[in-house]
Design a protein around this motif. Sequence first.
Motif, short mmCIF file in Angstrom:
data_model
loop_
_atom_site.label_atom_id
_atom_site.label_comp_id
_atom_site.label_asym_id
_atom_site.label_seq_id
_atom_site.Cartn_x
_atom_site.Cartn_y
_atom_site.Cartn_z
N PHE A 134 50.51 -5.05 11.36
CA PHE A 134 50.83 -5.50 9.30
C PHE A 134 50.66 -3.74 8.76
O PHE A 134 52.31 -4.24 8.36
CB PHE A 134 49.70 -6.22 9.07
N SER A 137 54.65 -3.68 9.03
CA SER A 137 55.89 -4.17 8.54
C SER A 137 55.93 -4.18 7.73
O SER A 137 57.27 -3.97 7.15
CB SER A 137 55.16 -5.45 9.06
N GLN A 138 54.78 -3.63 6.99
CA GLN A 138 54.72 -3.17 5.56
C GLN A 138 56.10 -2.00 5.06
O GLN A 138 56.52 -2.48 4.08
CB GLN A 138 53.58 -3.25 4.56
N ARG A 140 58.34 -1.42 7.07
CA ARG A 140 59.70 -2.01 7.51
C ARG A 140 59.83 -2.15 5.82
O ARG A 140 61.31 -2.16 5.78
CB ARG A 140 59.76 -2.29 8.49
N ILE A 141 59.71 -2.93 5.53
CA ILE A 141 59.94 -3.76 4.46
C ILE A 141 60.06 -2.63 3.20
O ILE A 141 61.49 -2.52 2.38
CB ILE A 141 59.19 -4.74 3.10
N ILE A 142 59.45 -1.95 2.86
CA ILE A 142 59.59 -1.18 2.20
C ILE A 142 61.28 0.08 2.22
O ILE A 142 61.85 0.16 1.19
CB ILE A 142 58.55 0.15 1.70
N PHE A 145 64.22 -1.76 1.33
CA PHE A 145 64.45 -1.45 0.29
C PHE A 145 64.92 -0.26 -0.47
O PHE A 145 66.10 -0.40 -1.82
CB PHE A 145 63.05 -2.78 -1.24
N SER A 146 64.48 0.53 -0.12
CA SER A 146 63.73 1.79 -0.60
C SER A 146 65.44 2.77 0.13
O SER A 146 65.73 3.45 -0.87
CB SER A 146 62.66 2.86 -0.89
N TYR B 61 55.39 1.36 -3.90
CA TYR B 61 56.01 2.23 -3.57
C TYR B 61 56.93 3.28 -4.13
O TYR B 61 57.24 2.43 -5.03
CB TYR B 61 56.59 2.06 -2.05
N ASP B 63 59.71 5.98 -4.78
CA ASP B 63 60.31 6.82 -4.24
C ASP B 63 60.53 7.81 -4.91
O ASP B 63 59.77 8.44 -5.91
CB ASP B 63 61.89 5.76 -3.85
N HIS B 69 59.41 0.35 -5.98
CA HIS B 69 59.43 -0.69 -5.31
C HIS B 69 57.75 -1.63 -4.81
O HIS B 69 56.78 -1.56 -4.59
CB HIS B 69 59.87 -0.36 -3.99
N VAL B 71 55.98 -4.28 -2.75
CA VAL B 71 55.47 -4.86 -2.09
C VAL B 71 55.00 -6.24 -1.76
O VAL B 71 55.31 -7.14 -1.58
CB VAL B 71 54.18 -3.58 -0.97
N MET B 72 53.92 -6.21 -2.81
CA MET B 72 53.58 -7.46 -3.17
C MET B 72 52.64 -7.44 -4.41
O MET B 72 52.20 -6.70 -4.72
CB MET B 72 51.93 -7.94 -1.37
N ASP B 93 50.74 5.57 1.10
CA ASP B 93 51.62 5.34 1.05
C ASP B 93 52.29 4.84 -0.37
O ASP B 93 53.09 4.76 -1.16
CB ASP B 93 52.79 4.61 2.15
N PHE B 94 50.51 3.59 0.14
CA PHE B 94 51.28 2.46 -1.63
C PHE B 94 49.87 3.15 -2.91
O PHE B 94 49.21 3.69 -2.07
CB PHE B 94 50.97 1.19 -0.76
N ALA B 133 48.80 -12.36 7.17
CA ALA B 133 49.39 -11.16 6.05
C ALA B 133 50.75 -10.85 6.74
O ALA B 133 51.35 -10.96 6.39
CB ALA B 133 48.60 -10.38 5.80
N SER B 137 54.63 -11.20 6.50
CA SER B 137 54.75 -9.80 6.51
C SER B 137 56.47 -10.04 6.99
O SER B 137 57.59 -9.60 6.43
CB SER B 137 54.40 -8.72 5.91
N ARG B 140 58.90 -12.46 5.43
CA ARG B 140 59.72 -11.46 4.39
C ARG B 140 60.44 -11.06 4.63
O ARG B 140 61.84 -10.99 3.89
CB ARG B 140 58.69 -10.66 2.95
N ILE B 141 60.65 -10.03 5.53
CA ILE B 141 61.22 -9.32 6.56
C ILE B 141 63.30 -10.49 6.40
O ILE B 141 64.33 -9.99 6.17
CB ILE B 141 61.02 -8.78 7.46
N SER B 144 64.08 -11.00 3.42
CA SER B 144 65.95 -10.13 3.10
C SER B 144 66.85 -9.53 3.54
O SER B 144 67.28 -9.27 3.03
CB SER B 144 64.30 -8.91 2.81
N TYR B 175 59.89 -6.60 -7.16
CA TYR B 175 59.52 -7.15 -5.30
C TYR B 175 60.71 -7.70 -4.34
O TYR B 175 60.69 -7.75 -3.30
CB TYR B 175 58.72 -8.22 -5.51
N LEU B 176 61.56 -8.30 -5.61
CA LEU B 176 62.97 -9.14 -4.77
C LEU B 176 64.07 -7.94 -4.16
O LEU B 176 64.84 -8.63 -3.67
CB LEU B 176 63.82 -10.44 -5.64
N GLY B 177 63.91 -7.04 -4.66
CA GLY B 177 64.91 -5.83 -4.21
C GLY B 177 66.35 -5.75 -4.80
O GLY B 177 66.53 -5.04 -4.09
#
Lengths: 194, 194
Positions: A134, A137-138, A140-142, A145-146, B61, B63, B69, B71-72, B93-94, B133, B137, B140-141, B144, B175-177
Amino acid sequence: MDTTPFIEYINKYVNLTSKEETLLLSKIVFRNYLKDQYIIQQGDVCKSVNFIISGCTKTFYMDLEGQEHIVMFSIEDWWTSDLGSFITQTPADFNVQCLENTKVAQFTFDNLEKLYAEIPKLERLFRMIVERAFAASQKRIIRSFSLTAKERYLIFREAYPKIDQRVPQYMIASYLGITKEFLSKIKSQLIYDQ
Amino acid sequence: MDTTPFIEYINKYVNLTSKEETLLLSKIVFRNYLKDQYIIQQGDVCKSVNFIISGCTKTFYMDLEGQEHIVMFSIEDWWTSDLGSFITQTPADFNVQCLENTKVAQFTFDNLEKLYAEIPKLERLFRMIVERAFAASQKRIIRSFSLTAKERYLIFREAYPKIDQRVPQYMIASYLGITKEFLSKIKSQLIYDQ
DNA sequence: AAATGATGTTAAACTAGATTAACATTTACT
DNA sequence: AGTAAATGTTAATCTAGTTTAACATCATTT
């Protein structure tokens, strides 16, 4: 089949008694898949969580236009499944297909529930495994997008050099969420950059 | 603080004896955060896993260009943490910041390890929570990569109507990027489509 | 070694979404 | 009520990445 790498992996997380080890092995199916065979198919209910002893798989989603989107690659000492489908026992969103001949240790849904009851330590094992997955995976989402595609490709190559060398470029492009043509362009830019 | 919603939530997954319930409650910190306060900050080691009793948070996050950005979002009956940081006890990171005044039930790292030892059922609880979770996730990948921004926005609105109404548009765009300007364009297209 | 299929490259035309900038609206504070 | 700050909209220009299509290379089979 040699069960040693599997048992060694498990023992990194939890200490099993020899009795528990025997019980565990009795409930697991060791299985060989050939290159191109499917371990899990989109639309079917996912019946297994698979530990890869040797080989390589891709997990992908086929969209309505027939385009393949690779979610992850898995190699030795990794796990693969469609966890969403497995835990709810509903049709899978993902396919898991072998990119090489692949040996797996397979936990079926029913067996895993029984094993949790008989060896509660396994709850801890899988909690820890899924936590890591998990977190990855999170991140990777970041990244998706960034970062630009070029940055993502460089990170992929660093993080998964073993996979980078075993898998065709067009699948890496799919994993990165770009076309194979654009990955090709990125690579030629990287050569020029040096 | 009213601990009922928290205990009710736990009992949906595992049945605790009243003794276990008491032990659990003794190891949890119930805490109130004000709007805009941070529960977790990027760079700090994440010390808690948080169950939201009331309120709303964003996990984001920041950058290198100072862009946020998301994440959730998390609302009542959800969990929030930087799990990657928490499980490895390395810098986060978050950021997790409150979008409203927020009440949480907080598991600290040390307390949670003790609780796992004393109430092994909690391993099961967290295994199941993290499994869900993780599955979300991964979906969601895929979204996207395989859907347009418009499609992702429509899915978001369907799936999280409660969040859609509580959170400013520019955060939903993050959130949607996509940019807030592009989300605004999508919305005006949707009105025109009808 | 020729032929076939799978994989990889290049380049031109195109588009989803970003950027910039100016303005509109809503919210919150004094 | 009036003002400032936060949020949202519109439109023009720009760009990262797509699409299409033609060609190149490599591997496998006969």
